[in-house]
Scaffold this active site. Structure first.
Site, mmCIF file in Angstrom:
data_model
loop_
_atom_site.group_PDB
_atom_site.id
_atom_site.type_symbol
_atom_site.label_atom_id
_atom_site.label_comp_id
_atom_site.label_asym_id
_atom_site.label_seq_id
_atom_site.Cartn_x
_atom_site.Cartn_y
_atom_site.Cartn_z
ATOM 1 N N LYS A 41 36.539 43.375 43.064
ATOM 2 C CA LYS A 41 36.693 42.587 41.838
ATOM 3 C C LYS A 41 36.658 43.490 40.622
ATOM 4 O O LYS A 41 35.943 44.495 40.608
ATOM 5 C CB LYS A 41 35.558 41.565 41.716
ATOM 6 C CG LYS A 41 35.641 40.431 42.704
ATOM 7 C CD LYS A 41 34.570 39.398 42.410
ATOM 8 C CE LYS A 41 34.715 38.200 43.338
ATOM 9 N NZ LYS A 41 33.638 37.223 43.107
ATOM 10 N N GLY B 66 37.817 34.025 36.162
ATOM 11 C CA GLY B 66 38.758 32.962 36.487
ATOM 12 C C GLY B 66 39.648 33.297 37.670
ATOM 13 O O GLY B 66 40.766 32.821 37.778
ATOM 14 N N LYS C 277 30.588 41.112 49.227
ATOM 15 C CA LYS C 277 30.879 40.558 50.542
ATOM 16 C C LYS C 277 31.791 39.352 50.360
ATOM 17 O O LYS C 277 31.578 38.535 49.473
ATOM 18 C CB LYS C 277 29.593 40.136 51.241
ATOM 19 C CG LYS C 277 29.826 39.710 52.681
ATOM 20 C CD LYS C 277 28.515 39.582 53.440
ATOM 21 C CE LYS C 277 28.742 39.105 54.860
ATOM 22 N NZ LYS C 277 29.580 40.057 55.646
ATOM 23 N N TYR C 278 32.828 39.259 51.210
ATOM 24 C CA TYR C 278 33.733 38.118 51.116
ATOM 25 C C TYR C 278 33.296 37.046 52.097
ATOM 26 O O TYR C 278 33.171 37.296 53.300
ATOM 27 C CB TYR C 278 35.173 38.558 51.414
ATOM 28 C CG TYR C 278 36.162 37.416 51.336
ATOM 29 C CD1 TYR C 278 36.442 36.807 50.116
ATOM 30 C CD2 TYR C 278 36.801 36.942 52.478
ATOM 31 C CE1 TYR C 278 37.327 35.759 50.038
ATOM 32 C CE2 TYR C 278 37.696 35.881 52.398
ATOM 33 C CZ TYR C 278 37.958 35.293 51.182
ATOM 34 O OH TYR C 278 38.832 34.256 51.104
ATOM 35 N N LYS D 224 38.039 22.844 40.007
ATOM 36 C CA LYS D 224 37.605 21.784 40.904
ATOM 37 C C LYS D 224 38.529 20.576 40.784
ATOM 38 O O LYS D 224 38.970 20.241 39.691
ATOM 39 C CB LYS D 224 36.175 21.370 40.562
ATOM 40 C CG LYS D 224 35.182 22.504 40.780
ATOM 41 C CD LYS D 224 33.857 22.228 40.077
ATOM 42 C CE LYS D 224 32.966 23.455 40.167
ATOM 43 N NZ LYS D 224 31.845 23.382 39.216
ATOM 44 N N GLU E 99 25.004 27.165 40.491
ATOM 45 C CA GLU E 99 26.049 27.152 41.514
ATOM 46 C C GLU E 99 25.737 28.108 42.657
ATOM 47 O O GLU E 99 25.341 29.251 42.422
ATOM 48 C CB GLU E 99 27.397 27.573 40.902
ATOM 49 C CG GLU E 99 27.954 26.572 39.916
ATOM 50 C CD GLU E 99 29.392 26.900 39.499
ATOM 51 O OE1 GLU E 99 30.038 26.003 38.942
ATOM 52 O OE2 GLU E 99 29.861 28.036 39.728
ATOM 53 N N GLU F 210 26.360 31.461 39.860
ATOM 54 C CA GLU F 210 26.163 31.505 38.412
ATOM 55 C C GLU F 210 25.469 30.245 37.919
ATOM 56 O O GLU F 210 25.328 29.263 38.656
ATOM 57 C CB GLU F 210 27.491 31.694 37.683
ATOM 58 C CG GLU F 210 28.506 30.588 37.917
ATOM 59 C CD GLU F 210 29.835 30.865 37.216
ATOM 60 O OE1 GLU F 210 30.409 31.937 37.467
ATOM 61 O OE2 GLU F 210 30.283 30.014 36.436
ATOM 62 N N ARG G 80 25.624 24.117 30.511
ATOM 63 C CA ARG G 80 26.262 23.024 29.774
ATOM 64 C C ARG G 80 26.203 21.753 30.616
ATOM 65 O O ARG G 80 25.819 21.796 31.776
ATOM 66 C CB ARG G 80 27.737 23.364 29.526
ATOM 67 C CG ARG G 80 28.477 23.581 30.833
ATOM 68 C CD ARG G 80 29.973 23.654 30.700
ATOM 69 N NE ARG G 80 30.614 23.663 32.004
ATOM 70 C CZ ARG G 80 30.904 24.759 32.701
ATOM 71 N NH1 ARG G 80 30.608 25.951 32.217
ATOM 72 N NH2 ARG G 80 31.475 24.670 33.884
ATOM 73 N N VAL H 178 31.761 18.835 33.843
ATOM 74 C CA VAL H 178 32.788 17.806 34.014
ATOM 75 C C VAL H 178 32.332 16.779 35.056
ATOM 76 O O VAL H 178 32.442 15.571 34.850
ATOM 77 C CB VAL H 178 34.125 18.441 34.459
ATOM 78 C CG1 VAL H 178 35.169 17.364 34.745
ATOM 79 C CG2 VAL H 178 34.637 19.425 33.426
#
Lengths: 83, 456
Positions: free
Chosen positions: B161, B167, B204-205, B240, B278, B291, B295, B298
């Site tokens: 990354k 994003g 790690k994926y 999402k 999350e 993370e 806030r 949604v």
């Protein structure tokens, strides 16, 4: 003489001639363009799409104003095709 | 605390502005709407007690213009600002500027926004507090040899990354050493080109992970509680699409462990007000902190449906110095809730946006249905803002029930002539794999094949 081809907005959106505010425009009047070359960006609901030329030719008119809102079908460019 | 808030300016637009204005009015307080020149006909403007135009259509000159919003608050004597989600919601500078202007920012403290906004730093702090994070390298992996060393240590597959990315951009998955050797140099060149910074890190994926997040609330006195989880694994390009609460894989024991980790993460960043922690959960049930979203989110309504807690009212109560008393310790989860984010996009044509005038509008109704939307017949969707036009939320005793109500509601919902994501959601509601709860963050590829690449 080639044929005059109109490039129209595929949907409504904001028209940008440059990839970013501090960069030069994709094309100017008089430029030769190839088929599939990017001419401008159109921003619709936060999504950017590339506006590409359908033909090989020369840009003879840039009809749309940079950063202006366009309606679906508004003419953006006029390109004169090669023979 | 100084005196209680009387008037709240809502610094947002669309469905969330309406949602917040309604909460403000429910509490018997005064609401102020702000709007751009493109939103004069927007519903939030009509529902508020007062409204004020704050600038031209472009968000940068209106909804993101903190000075214009602070000026509007002063002009209308609003004593608090609710930022909604997006725009200025997680902007530490804006939160500080509110403080300096003597206006209450309804959200976390500026220091927390700053920390939560720095994803790498937040991970470090939360990891130090003992919460598991996805195994990864330090920020700057300089050579292929170093990259290989780390990858062997944490185990393939890994993902490269860009440290400056976000994003979903600048991400490369490597299944083995050969792929890593190929991708590393490309990733570095790409990162340099895209972000002007070639710092890379390796993580790690996780294969087929689920996205599961916990809603937390924190008062000013250091008390933090969670209100259960939401599963948000159905995503396209990290956006999402469908969320549900609770998660189909949750057990009371796992909820207790993950919930405690969420509280630990929130404590580690000194959290105040409503927020979300999350996690990614792998196929073995291991969970990793990703993370903190500092806030209101949604998808908050699904938590409201199963807890009976109005999260926006809680946000306001908490900034007023309200406490989280014993009632919040052991909230009972009631039934199952599901949300479909209805976007003005054509799912059959690469999700192309679909602006236009809403000529026909018939919302679904009936038991177990909640609709958060700013649509009405005759409304013209502005081209300037994102494509979320409605959140359709259903609630029933069971997951099967919530799916049934959702299916019926989607069938009833008529929005024309624009294209929406409703047809896609109808297919998903009918999918046996979805009905089994067998979902992960790559699930949507089943319906949207070849969606990995950026279209050129």
């Amino acid at each position: 003489m080639g044929e005059r081809v109109e490039v129209r907005a595929p949907m409504s959106g904001v028209f940008y001639r440059k990839p970013a505010p501090d960069q030069p425009p994709y094309v100017e009047v008089g430029d030769r363009v190839k088929k599939k070359q990017v001419l401008a960006l159109l921003e619709t609901m936060k999504v950017f799409q590339k506006i590409k030329s359908h033909v090989d030719g020369k840009v003879v008119e840039i009809v749309a104003q940079n950063e202006s809102p366009l309606k679906d079908g508004d003419v953006m460019f006029i390109i004169e095709t090669d023979e | 605390m100084s005196k209680a808030i009387q008037k709240i300016l809502v610094a947002n637009r669309g469905e969330i502005a309406l949602r917040v204005i309604r909460a403000v009015r429910d509490l018997g307080l005064k609401s102020v709407a702000v709007y751009s020149e493109a939103d004069q006909e927007s519903l939030h403007v009509r529902c508020a007690d007062e409204s004020l135009c704050i600038g031209p259509p472009a968000s940068s000159q209106s909804y993101l213009n903190s000075q214009a919003i602070l000026d509007a608050a002063k002009k209308t004597s609003a004593d608090a600002i609710h930022p909604g989600y997006g725009y200025l919601a997680e902007d530490a500078k804006f939160a500080s500027a509110c403080q300096d202007a003597g206006i209450v920012f309804i959200g976390p403290r500026p220091e927390t926004l700053l920390l939560a906004g720095d994803k790498i730093q937040a991970k470090r702090v939360v990891s130090q507090a003992g919460v598991p994070v996805v195994p990864s390298s330090q920020d700057n992996v300089k050579s292929i040899e170093e990259a290989l060393d780390i990858s062997l240590k944490i185990g393939f597959p890994v993902v490269i990354k860009a440290a400056a990315g976000g994003g979903g951009r600048g991400i490369r998955i490597c299944s083995d050493e050969k792929a890593l050797r190929e991708e590393f140099l490309i990733a570095r060149a790409e990162s340099k080109a895209a972000f002007g910074d070639d710092a890379l890190y390796i993580e790690k994926y996780l294969v087929h992970p689920r996205h599961i997040e916990f809603q937390v609330l924190a008062d000013r006195f250091g008390k933090i509680v969670h209100l259960g989880e939401r599963e948000c694994s159905i995503q396209r390009r990290y956006q999402k699409l469908i969320e549900e609460a609770p998660s189909p894989i949750m057990t009371p024991k796992r909820r207790k462990i993950m919930g405690e980790a969420a509280l630990e993460a929130a404590r580690a960043v000194g959290y105040f007000n409503a927020g979300t922690v999350e996690f990614l959960v792998d196929e073995g049930g291991n969970f990793y902190f990703m993370e903190i979203n500092a806030r209101i989110q949604v998808e908050h309504p699904i938590t409201e449906m199963i807890t009976g807690v109005d999260l926006v009212k809680e946000q306001i109560r908490l900034v007023n110095g309200g406490r989280l008393d014993e009632g919040f310790e052991d909230i009972q989860l009631n039934g199952w809730a599901m949300e479909c984010r209805i976007n003005a996009e054509n799912p059959d044509f690469n999700f192309a946006p679909s602006p236009g005038v809403i000529r026909e509008y018939r919302p679904p109704q009936g038991p177990g249905i909640r609709l958060d939307t700013h649509l009405y017949e005759g409304y013209e969707l502005p081209i300037y803002y994102d494509s979320l036009i409605a959140k359709l939320i259903t609630h029933d005793k069971t997951r099967e029930g919530a799916i049934q109500v959702m299916k019926k509601a989607l069938q009833e919902f008529r929005i024309a002539p624009i294209k929406t994501t409703i047809p896609l959601y109808l297919k998903i509601m009918d999918d046996p794999q979805f009905q089994r709860g067998d979902i992960h963050t790559g699930y949507i590829k089943k319906f949207v094949p070849d969606d990995d690449e950026e279209e050129d």
